[in-house]
Write a protein that holds these residues in place. Structure first.
Motif, PDB file in Angstrom:
ATOM      1  N   HIS A  30      11.801   2.780  -4.006  1.00 22.86           N
ATOM      2  CA  HIS A  30      10.673   2.959  -3.112  1.00 22.86           C
ATOM      3  C   HIS A  30       9.565   3.776  -3.785  1.00 22.86           C
ATOM      4  O   HIS A  30       8.374   3.546  -3.549  1.00 22.86           O
ATOM      5  N   PHE A  86       3.334   1.708  -8.091  1.00 28.99           N
ATOM      6  CA  PHE A  86       2.652   0.497  -8.550  1.00 28.99           C
ATOM      7  C   PHE A  86       1.497   0.123  -7.620  1.00 28.99           C
ATOM      8  O   PHE A  86       0.454  -0.377  -8.072  1.00 28.99           O
ATOM      9  N   ILE A  87       1.668   0.355  -6.320  1.00 30.27           N
ATOM     10  CA  ILE A  87       0.574   0.070  -5.379  1.00 30.27           C
ATOM     11  C   ILE A  87      -0.625   0.969  -5.680  1.00 30.27           C
ATOM     12  O   ILE A  87      -1.773   0.514  -5.725  1.00 30.27           O
ATOM     13  N   TRP A  88      -0.347   2.268  -5.904  1.00 28.68           N
ATOM     14  CA  TRP A  88      -1.420   3.206  -6.235  1.00 28.68           C
ATOM     15  C   TRP A  88      -2.132   2.795  -7.525  1.00 28.68           C
ATOM     16  O   TRP A  88      -3.367   2.816  -7.616  1.00 28.68           O
ATOM     17  N   ILE A 125       7.716   1.402  -6.143  1.00 26.05           N
ATOM     18  CA  ILE A 125       6.847   0.468  -5.412  1.00 26.05           C
ATOM     19  C   ILE A 125       5.543   1.157  -5.009  1.00 26.05           C
ATOM     20  O   ILE A 125       4.445   0.622  -5.204  1.00 26.05           O
ATOM     21  N   ARG A 126       5.651   2.368  -4.458  1.00 29.34           N
ATOM     22  CA  ARG A 126       4.450   3.108  -4.056  1.00 29.34           C
ATOM     23  C   ARG A 126       3.588   3.437  -5.259  1.00 29.34           C
ATOM     24  O   ARG A 126       2.356   3.399  -5.189  1.00 29.34           O
ATOM     25  N   ALA A 139      -2.277  -0.212  -8.823  1.00 30.74           N
ATOM     26  CA  ALA A 139      -3.012  -1.459  -8.602  1.00 30.74           C
ATOM     27  C   ALA A 139      -4.384  -1.176  -7.991  1.00 30.74           C
ATOM     28  O   ALA A 139      -5.388  -1.792  -8.365  1.00 30.74           O
ATOM     29  N   ILE A 140      -4.426  -0.227  -7.056  1.00 27.36           N
ATOM     30  CA  ILE A 140      -5.710   0.176  -6.471  1.00 27.36           C
ATOM     31  C   ILE A 140      -6.622   0.733  -7.564  1.00 27.36           C
ATOM     32  O   ILE A 140      -7.824   0.440  -7.614  1.00 27.36           O
TER      33      ILE A 140
END
Length: 470
Positions: A437, A443-445, A440-441, A447-448
């Protein structure tokens, strides 16, 4: 390709003190060491040691050694860069000079995650200690303003007001001057180190060696997984590098500050963890995860020290917030000066000579996060962000030794590429121990961050403007 364009070391040094954009060089080795200790000793020693004891048993001291080694290898890389390129921006700036603009942006964006969440998470912990401290005098905040929105013991809460107020107070302090900030930090650090030493002296006589058996109840896996968690206890020494542009004689003072603060804290962590598990059987800490030091003192019959320990925890968290927020504003200052962030963030106050706008903007963001968002597991994001930064700085040292072997260096990381290579291995290993988890968080950060870079930063970069002019 333009995303790999680099800033030359010579331009970095030249731009640091030109055009009114340079920060005042006011800090010495003592100030830097105190900054490092101020950032490191806080939540880790007063709170996380309880969880560490439950997960690793008496071998918690080994977990601290492993996490400390990862930091030490990375610290030697930081010391080489900070001493030789004494420019604000820490890992972001070093990546810009060695790995290129896109890598620099990624690491800068990563550092925003590390510092903002660290400030917010610690401010929430500070709030709990502060409320406990005030309650001893019969003073209590309205229950609805004591925690982030949610329900605490049947009471509906709307915001964590103390967390918001402490970040705002420290933002004000940082915005009015570096020297004033370090003076206050130095005083608080001396007090909290004395408090830790008081704990050691008052408890060591109550150690029962039989409590250290078995020393490694959860095996080596327990030691390694706990090391990944305990890494949070060392976060902060890298913020010393962000003060490079405000340091007198950086070639000598920065390595002393970075390495000195780390070594002092590793020794204190090992002593505290050994004493804790020697006085109280490790399993009992499951009942006192948020106040492990108090449990030890109660078991040793040293209740009179408990109030002083609360003061140490209170001051410890205050200095962590101060140094991490300070590091955040300096990273932002450097990114803004390079054009990757809006230029307003690198403007210096005419009187205070500090990045005033950056201080208040990011201070407000951190204060709001701490007041309104229950962070919980997000503390692991601070770990993964920091481990990524440590990996990048180690790679950058190896690259710069290859590409600029003749560059004058005020401090040499020993045994390159072995030492930075070990830093990379340790950091990647600890990152693997973190949960899915968290990845995942993360990679999201990231990506932004990639979207923002290609939509704004790449076009507004100073290097892009120079390419267009030619």
């Amino acid at each position: 390709m333009s995303i790999f364009r680099k800033k030359s070391i010579e331009d970095l040094l030249k731009n640091a003190g030109s055009g009114g954009k340079g920060l005042k060089r006011e800090l010495g080795a003592w100030d830097l060491t105190m900054l490092g200790i101020g950032a490191i000793i806080g939540t880790g020693i007063f709170v996380l040691t309880g969880t560490g004891a439950v997960n690793a048993g008496p071998a918690l001291s080994l977990s601290f050694v492993i996490a400390g080694l990862a930091c030490l290898f990375a610290a030697l890389s930081y010391a080489e860069f900070a001493a030789s390129v004494p420019v604000s921006g820490s890992t972001y700036t070093y990546a810009y000079a060695t790995l290129g603009e896109f890598a620099a942006w990624i690491i800068g964006w990563d550092l925003i995650l590390e510092y903002l969440l660290a400030v917010s998470a610690v401010s929430a912990g500070w709030s709990g200690y502060f409320q406990s401290f005030l309650s001893g005098f019969g003073i209590n905040f309205p229950e609805k303003l004591t925690a982030a929105p949610g329900s605490v013991e049947g009471v509906t809460t709307y915001m964590n007001l103390p967390a918001f107020l402490i970040v705002m107070a420290i933002t004000f302090l940082i915005s009015i001057g570096t020297k004033q900030t370090t003076r206050i930090n130095n005083i608080m650090v001396v007090i909290k180190v004395l408090v830790v030493l008081l704990f050691i002296v008052s408890s060591i006589y109550y150690v029962k060696p039989e409590n250290w058996q078995p020393f490694m109840p959860f095996g080596i896996d327990g030691v390694f997984s706990t090391a990944a968690l305990m890494f949070f206890a060392f976060i902060g020494f890298d913020a010393v590098a962000s003060a490079a542009e405000e340091t007198r004689n950086p070639g000598k003072n920065l390595p002393r500050g970075i390495l000195g603060s780390l070594v002092i804290c590793v020794v204190l962590y090992m002593l505290v963890s050994l004493i804790m598990t020697g006085v109280v059987p490790y399993a009992q800490f499951s009942k006192a995860l948020d106040h492990p030091i108090s449990l030890v003192l109660q078991s040793a019959g040293q209740n009179w020290v408990a109030g002083i320990i609360d003061l140490g925890a209170f001051l410890g968290m205050t200095t962590v917030i101060l140094v991490m927020l300070y590091g955040q504003t300096r990273i932002m200052f450097a990114m803004s000066r390079d054009g990757l962030m809006p230029k307003s963030l690198s403007k210096l106050h005419k009187k205070y000579k500090t990045p005033y706008a950056a201080s208040w903007i990011f201070g407000m963001i951190a204060a709001v996060l701490g007041a309104f968002i229950p962070l919980g597991e997000l503390a692991e994001l601070v770990n993964i962000g920091t481990l990524t930064a440590f990996t990048m700085i180690s790679v950058a040292v190896i690259v710069l030794r290859k590409t600029r072997p003749d560059m004058k260096r005020a401090f040499y990381c020993p045994a390159v590429p072995l030492v930075p290579g070990l830093a990379i291995v340790f950091c990647v290993f600890l990152m693997i121990q973190l949960g899915s988890h968290t990845w995942i968080r993360f990679f999201i950060w990231m990506a932004i961050g990639v979207v923002i870079y290609f939509a704004y930063s790449r076009k507004h970069s100073n290097l892009n403007q120079q390419e267009n002019d030619h």
